[in-house]
Design a protein around this motif. Structure first.
Motif, PDB file in Angstrom:
ATOM      1  N   ARG A 209       1.167  -0.999   0.071  1.00  0.00           N
ATOM      2  CA  ARG A 209      -0.059  -0.201  -0.315  1.00  0.00           C
ATOM      3  C   ARG A 209       0.813   1.057   0.132  1.00  0.00           C
ATOM      4  O   ARG A 209       1.744   1.517   0.371  1.00  0.00           O
ATOM      5  CB  ARG A 209      -1.473  -0.008   1.350  1.00  0.00           C
ATOM      6  N   PHE A 210       0.261   2.116  -0.607  1.00  0.00           N
ATOM      7  CA  PHE A 210       1.172   3.902  -0.742  1.00  0.00           C
ATOM      8  C   PHE A 210      -0.076   3.980   0.253  1.00  0.00           C
ATOM      9  O   PHE A 210      -1.197   4.807  -1.011  1.00  0.00           O
ATOM     10  CB  PHE A 210       1.400   4.157  -1.515  1.00  0.00           C
ATOM     11  N   GLU A 211       0.518   5.446   0.649  1.00  0.00           N
ATOM     12  CA  GLU A 211      -0.933   6.081   1.783  1.00  0.00           C
ATOM     13  C   GLU A 211      -2.185   5.248   1.944  1.00  0.00           C
ATOM     14  O   GLU A 211      -3.264   5.910   1.374  1.00  0.00           O
ATOM     15  CB  GLU A 211      -0.534   7.799   1.291  1.00  0.00           C
ATOM     16  N   SER A 212      -1.942   3.902   2.361  1.00  0.00           N
ATOM     17  CA  SER A 212      -3.597   3.598   2.286  1.00  0.00           C
ATOM     18  C   SER A 212      -4.630   2.517   0.796  1.00  0.00           C
ATOM     19  O   SER A 212      -5.146   1.989   1.228  1.00  0.00           O
ATOM     20  CB  SER A 212      -4.790   3.706   3.048  1.00  0.00           C
ATOM     21  N   VAL A 213      -3.694   2.799  -0.131  1.00  0.00           N
ATOM     22  CA  VAL A 213      -4.193   2.183  -1.568  1.00  0.00           C
ATOM     23  C   VAL A 213      -3.494   1.521  -2.014  1.00  0.00           C
ATOM     24  O   VAL A 213      -2.105   1.060  -2.026  1.00  0.00           O
ATOM     25  CB  VAL A 213      -4.401   3.584  -2.585  1.00  0.00           C
ATOM     26  N   GLU A 214      -4.012   0.478  -2.069  1.00  0.00           N
ATOM     27  CA  GLU A 214      -3.229  -1.091  -2.644  1.00  0.00           C
ATOM     28  C   GLU A 214      -2.650  -0.513  -4.271  1.00  0.00           C
ATOM     29  O   GLU A 214      -3.494   0.196  -4.860  1.00  0.00           O
ATOM     30  CB  GLU A 214      -4.234  -2.420  -2.693  1.00  0.00           C
ATOM     31  N   LEU A 215      -1.810  -1.187  -3.994  1.00  0.00           N
ATOM     32  CA  LEU A 215      -0.768  -1.359  -5.600  1.00  0.00           C
ATOM     33  C   LEU A 215       0.335  -2.342  -5.634  1.00  0.00           C
ATOM     34  O   LEU A 215       0.980  -2.887  -3.891  1.00  0.00           O
ATOM     35  CB  LEU A 215      -0.364  -0.026  -5.990  1.00  0.00           C
ATOM     36  N   MET A 216       0.887  -2.567  -7.077  1.00  0.00           N
ATOM     37  CA  MET A 216       1.915  -2.999  -7.126  1.00  0.00           C
ATOM     38  C   MET A 216       3.030  -2.338  -7.155  1.00  0.00           C
ATOM     39  O   MET A 216       2.696  -1.596  -7.867  1.00  0.00           O
ATOM     40  CB  MET A 216       2.030  -4.103  -8.349  1.00  0.00           C
ATOM     41  N   ASN A 217       3.822  -2.717  -6.102  1.00  0.00           N
ATOM     42  CA  ASN A 217       4.994  -1.078  -6.199  1.00  0.00           C
ATOM     43  C   ASN A 217       6.346  -2.369  -5.486  1.00  0.00           C
ATOM     44  O   ASN A 217       6.539  -3.470  -5.485  1.00  0.00           O
ATOM     45  CB  ASN A 217       4.825  -0.448  -5.111  1.00  0.00           C
ATOM     46  N   TYR A 218       7.271  -1.101  -5.130  1.00  0.00           N
ATOM     47  CA  TYR A 218       9.074  -1.389  -4.896  1.00  0.00           C
ATOM     48  C   TYR A 218       8.103  -2.224  -3.022  1.00  0.00           C
ATOM     49  O   TYR A 218       7.432  -2.067  -2.276  1.00  0.00           O
ATOM     50  CB  TYR A 218       9.396  -0.122  -4.179  1.00  0.00           C
ATOM     51  N   SER A 219       9.090  -3.827  -2.951  1.00  0.00           N
ATOM     52  CA  SER A 219       8.986  -4.004  -1.583  1.00  0.00           C
ATOM     53  C   SER A 219       8.970  -3.619  -0.448  1.00  0.00           C
ATOM     54  O   SER A 219       9.886  -2.162  -0.622  1.00  0.00           O
ATOM     55  CB  SER A 219       9.779  -4.910  -1.697  1.00  0.00           C
ATOM     56  N   PRO A 220       7.904  -3.237   0.134  1.00  0.00           N
ATOM     57  CA  PRO A 220       8.572  -2.357   2.245  1.00  0.00           C
ATOM     58  C   PRO A 220       9.486  -3.347   2.523  1.00  0.00           C
ATOM     59  O   PRO A 220      10.178  -4.465   1.894  1.00  0.00           O
ATOM     60  CB  PRO A 220       7.449  -3.209   2.376  1.00  0.00           C
ATOM     61  N   LEU A 221      10.982  -2.574   3.086  1.00  0.00           N
ATOM     62  CA  LEU A 221      12.012  -3.247   3.612  1.00  0.00           C
ATOM     63  C   LEU A 221      11.958  -4.390   4.635  1.00  0.00           C
ATOM     64  O   LEU A 221      12.787  -4.655   3.998  1.00  0.00           O
ATOM     65  CB  LEU A 221      12.567  -1.980   4.585  1.00  0.00           C
ATOM     66  N   ILE A 222      10.793  -4.638   5.111  1.00  0.00           N
ATOM     67  CA  ILE A 222      10.769  -5.937   5.741  1.00  0.00           C
ATOM     68  C   ILE A 222       9.440  -6.167   5.693  1.00  0.00           C
ATOM     69  O   ILE A 222       7.847  -5.692   5.994  1.00  0.00           O
ATOM     70  CB  ILE A 222      11.302  -6.009   7.166  1.00  0.00           C
ATOM     71  N   TYR A 223       8.990  -6.596   5.225  1.00  0.00           N
ATOM     72  CA  TYR A 223       7.436  -7.584   4.524  1.00  0.00           C
ATOM     73  C   TYR A 223       7.408  -9.215   5.100  1.00  0.00           C
ATOM     74  O   TYR A 223       8.066  -9.786   5.352  1.00  0.00           O
ATOM     75  CB  TYR A 223       7.982  -7.515   3.127  1.00  0.00           C
ATOM     76  N   ALA A 224       5.779  -9.375   5.081  1.00  0.00           N
ATOM     77  CA  ALA A 224       5.283 -10.615   4.667  1.00  0.00           C
ATOM     78  C   ALA A 224       3.819 -11.344   5.104  1.00  0.00           C
ATOM     79  O   ALA A 224       3.236  -9.545   5.167  1.00  0.00           O
ATOM     80  CB  ALA A 224       5.686 -11.550   6.530  1.00  0.00           C
ATOM     81  N   TYR A 225       3.757 -11.418   3.865  1.00  0.00           N
ATOM     82  CA  TYR A 225       2.140 -11.775   3.193  1.00  0.00           C
ATOM     83  C   TYR A 225       1.584 -12.733   4.102  1.00  0.00           C
ATOM     84  O   TYR A 225       2.003 -14.025   3.531  1.00  0.00           O
ATOM     85  CB  TYR A 225       2.185 -11.122   2.058  1.00  0.00           C
ATOM     86  N   GLY A 226      -0.348 -13.024   4.319  1.00  0.00           N
ATOM     87  CA  GLY A 226      -0.735 -14.780   4.858  1.00  0.00           C
ATOM     88  C   GLY A 226       0.533 -14.721   5.658  1.00  0.00           C
ATOM     89  O   GLY A 226       0.383 -16.121   5.554  1.00  0.00           O
TER      90      GLY A 226
END
Length: 815
Positions: A209-226
């Protein structure tokens, strides 16, 4: 990087990421239309006793805080179980090939690393990213444990984004540092595809997300999904390196260059991210499938109109995860928001130190997240210290999951735009928020408490509790408590109109916001109490109608159900600056030291009970023209010294004074028990009439032209309000009985028809000439009589009238 992806490929990508992205609703724990929980890649049970659908206001503050204890207990129990998993095994990233290195220096005068060092850093980041993820993957597949980033004798580990897996704790040891590379191309593209495979799309972009809107973008520096049972712990440092550069010239800066304005070859001076931000907001508003919202590395680094990149990633973003622990680490130099759990449940952020003063550096932003505890943290940032969010505009409505059940305790908030903030992206709502024993302590903190949204973002804010917070200081030009329902509204409307995006009013609501035992500037230090104690600005259509389009029929939005109890505010320059407030209650609140007069506009239904405004500029008169104001037991400078704050006649006495109908015997003395004279009655009624002109023919021999009541008596005689005592005598100093006062009021009203019986035990003592007047005043609730111990009513028509009784009768007559 090229972005010419076919629709079929995009659909394939979307299927990998989420079985519902293309359908316009993320597969996350969200409320379906029938209020049941929708299917999800990650399913979980909401904690026992913590009901997602429970929006009922708590019976009282004690019950609410018992609920907060349940949240904390649930989170602590879950974290204890996680720790047992993490204790099963421990590995070092060095064992998997990670290589520490000395810090690459900035070349003097350039604010950048040398080209050779930048290349070497990028190669190390690639090597270490692969090694760190290999360790994480191995530990997860073995059943869980801890992956250690060790101290390295002053050296650091350079890395690209790190993605966590189930049952893994990434522990940054004391004196260890992870430095995230300044090569932005490594946050998407080939490295991301090589390391993280089908959890990114074919362009190596990450669902974020960028400012609370979903998108495909650079990865956050530390991330996890699901993921489940993930942690980031230790006493080491996470360095996003986003501060590289001189802070002025964008070409020297990393990440921040896209937020900083620069002048391009075509002569425009804008932020590089502007076009992309506007495009993304439009996509979110029109339900463009998330897989088609492609950003990341732009093809047009130097073109001011580029709309395919320049959107900075957040630092730490667990996405759609359950059981998350972030503990002990120090965070600095973030590209964007620091800690941003999205669509998560059961989260603990404990003992974290954040010091990052760059653009949009929010400290901790729970978003569409539930059952979260944030405690013992120190947050010193360039934007909001804490900001609770739940999605933005159309995208927020599409996903439709509030943030709820969040406890903040024992945190220290230093610099920032807001200490504890709710908003501005709260379209899906925020509820059950508990802030306790937090400290705000910086003269660069722009608000201790901040609520922000607008009539397009909307959102319901409900069940928000604050207690025992200590606001040592805030910025001298900013408020202590700020509610802004006009936040960024002009830009919001203009942005949507520029892109032809449809929108409609989505009016925000307040339900049950309570502050208790909050102290502000208790040390009474000069300039530490802020510009305003309360700056509460509801949405007023007229205030923006001249500068942007407002949909016809859009209503004003009032701030309501807002309560402050048992609290003190010291040294704010101005206590109240309020617009469109309907339902503010303050009980046992003291406000001292203000030096500027208060400002109220379009306010109503304000209740002040046992409040102390002495020693401040707040006066009773500021509330005089406000509908539905109650000042029970409250004291102000300029009050009468002989009128207690909480008697049966207090409000009436001051209402009469504010109306200008009945003044005191002096500025400080009202004499409530003194008998009312006929001259005083005439003057009171003359004041009620607005002091009109009258003839100068003397009506009564005993009323001299130089008497203070001469004009009043002359007017009363000419208008049939007073007829005298006979023999051209008015008897100005004679005491007035209750039935005589009734006759004065009745005559002033024009002697309207009056009939009926008087239900008083002494009704037979009413004089015949006074019966119509007494009947009329009783029927109109001007006179009510005194209830006796046996339940009967005593009128006492021939008893003398006191000044206090008169004030009450006037108040009854006015209402």
């Amino acid at each position: 990087m090229k972005k010419n992806i076919t629709s079929s490929v995009r659909k394939c990508i979307a299927g990998v990421l989420s079985m519902a992205v293309m359908a316009g609703s993320m597969a996350v724990p969200a409320l379906a239309a029938d209020n049941t929980q929708s299917d999800s890649l990650l399913t979980y049970q909401v904690a026992d006793g913590l009901n997602l659908n429970d929006t009922t206001a708590f019976a009282d503050s004690a019950t609410a805080w018992q609920y907060a204890d349940k949240i904390s207990s649930h989170v602590d129990t879950s974290v204890a179980a996680m720790r047992a998993i993490f204790a099963q095994r421990k590995v070092s990233i060095v064992d998997y090939g990670a290589q520490p290195h000395a810090v690459f220096d900035i070349v003097e005068g350039t604010y950048k690393k040398s080209d050779a060092d930048a290349k070497a850093e990028a190669e190390l980041a690639k090597t270490n990213t692969k090694a760190i993820y290999a360790a994480i993957k191995a530990v997860s597949e073995a059943g869980g444990g801890t992956v250690v980033v060790p101290a390295a004798d002053g050296q650091v580990f350079y890395t690209a984004p790190i993605h966590l897996e189930d049952n893994v704790n990434l522990c940054i040891e004391k004196n260890a540092t992870l430095k995230f590379t300044t090569d932005t191309s490594l946050y998407c593209g080939d490295l991301m595809k090589e390391v993280y495979g089908d959890t990114v799309d074919e362009q190596g972009l990450t669902l974020t997300r960028f400012e609370s809107v979903e998108l495909m973008n650079y990865s956050p520096l530390i991330y996890a999904y699901g993921k489940k049972n993930i942690a980031l712990t230790g006493e080491g440092t996470l360095d996003g390196q986003a501060s590289v550069g001189d802070g002025e010239h964008p070409e020297t800066m990393v990440w921040q260059q896209w937020k900083k304005k620069r002048t391009y070859a075509n002569g425009t001076t804008v932020e590089a991210q502007n076009a992309a931000v506007n495009k993304l907001y439009g996509q979110g508003q029109t339900d463009v499938p998330v897989a088609e919202r492609q950003y990341g590395e732009s093809e047009h680094e130097e073109w001011s109109g580029a709309d395919d990149g320049f959107l900075r990633p957040n630092f730490i973003q667990p996405y759609n995860c359950q059981n998350v622990l972030i503990e002990g680490v120090s965070i600095k130099n973030s590209p964007m928001w620091e800690i941003n759990p999205v669509l998560c449940d059961t989260v603990l952020v404990d003992g974290v130190s954040i010091n990052s003063h760059l653009h949009n550096n929010d400290g901790c932003d729970p978003e569409c997240t539930s059952n979260m505890v944030i405690r013992n943290n120190s947050i010193d940032v360039g934007d909001d210290c804490m900001a609770i969010k739940s999605g933005r505009n159309g995208d927020g409505l599409r996903i439709n999951r509030p943030s709820f059940n969040i406890v903040l305790e024992n945190n220290t908030f230093v610099d920032g735009h807001g200490g504890v903030t709710i908003g501005s992206e709260i379209t899906a709502g925020v509820k059950n928020i508990f802030s306790e024993s937090n400290e705000m302590n910086s003269d660069d903190l722009e608000a201790a408490y901040r609520f922000k949204t607008n009539y397009i973002r909307g959102g319901t804010i409900e069940n928000v509790y604050y207690r025992n917070d200590h606001v040592k200081m805030v910025k001298s030009t900013k408020p202590v408590i700020l509610v802004d329902l006009n936040y960024d509204i002009k830009n919001e409307v203009k942005r949507m109109e520029a892109f032809g995006v449809n929108y409609k009013a989505y009016i925000p609501q307040f339900k049950n916001v309570l502050f208790e035992n909050v102290s502000v500037n208790a040390a009474d230090e000069a300039g530490k109490g802020g510009k305003y104690a309360l700056q509460l600005n509801g949405f007023d259509v007229s205030s923006i109608a001249s500068s942007c389009t407002v949909e016809p029929g859009t209503p004003d939005c009032y701030i309501s159900d807002f309560t402050i109890r048992n609290s003190s505010f010291v040294g704010s320059e101005q206590n109240f600056q309020m617009t469109n407030v309907d339902g503010l209650t303050m009980e046992n609140v003291s406000m001292t030291g203000s030096t500027a007069a208060d400002s109220l506009s379009k306010c109503k239904n304000l209740t002040f009970k046992n409040c102390d405004f002495t020693g401040s500029k707040t006066q009773r008169s500021v509330f005089g023209a406000t509908e539905g104001v109650t000042l029970t037991g409250s004291v102000f400078d300029g009050d009468y010294t002989d009128v207690p704050a909480d008697t049966w006649y207090t409000d009436a006495v001051y209402a009469a004074r504010e109306a200008g109908t009945m003044l005191g015997m002096s500025d400080k003395i009202f004499a409530p028990d003194a008998q009312l004279s006929r001259a005083q009655v005439a003057q009171i009624l003359y004041n009620r009439a607005g002091r009109p002109a009258h003839s100068d023919t003397q009506a009564f021999a005993d009323v001299d032209k130089d008497a203070w009541f001469y004009d009043a008596v002359q007017w009363a005689a000419e208008n049939g309000v007073a007829s005298g005592m006979g023999n051209k005598k008015f008897a100005p100093n004679e005491a007035v009985t209750r039935e005589q006062l009734a006759q004065f009021l009745y005559a002033e009203a024009g002697t309207p028809a009056a009939s009926g019986t008087l239900d008083f035990v002494d009704a037979n003592t009413v004089s015949g000439w006074a019966t119509p007047a007494v009947t009329w005043t009783v029927q109109n609730h001007v006179i009510s009589g005194d209830k006796q111990s046996d339940g009967t009513l005593l009128l006492n028509p021939r008893g003398n009238t006191t000044r206090a009784q008169t004030a009450v009768m006037l108040n009854n007559l006015a209402s």
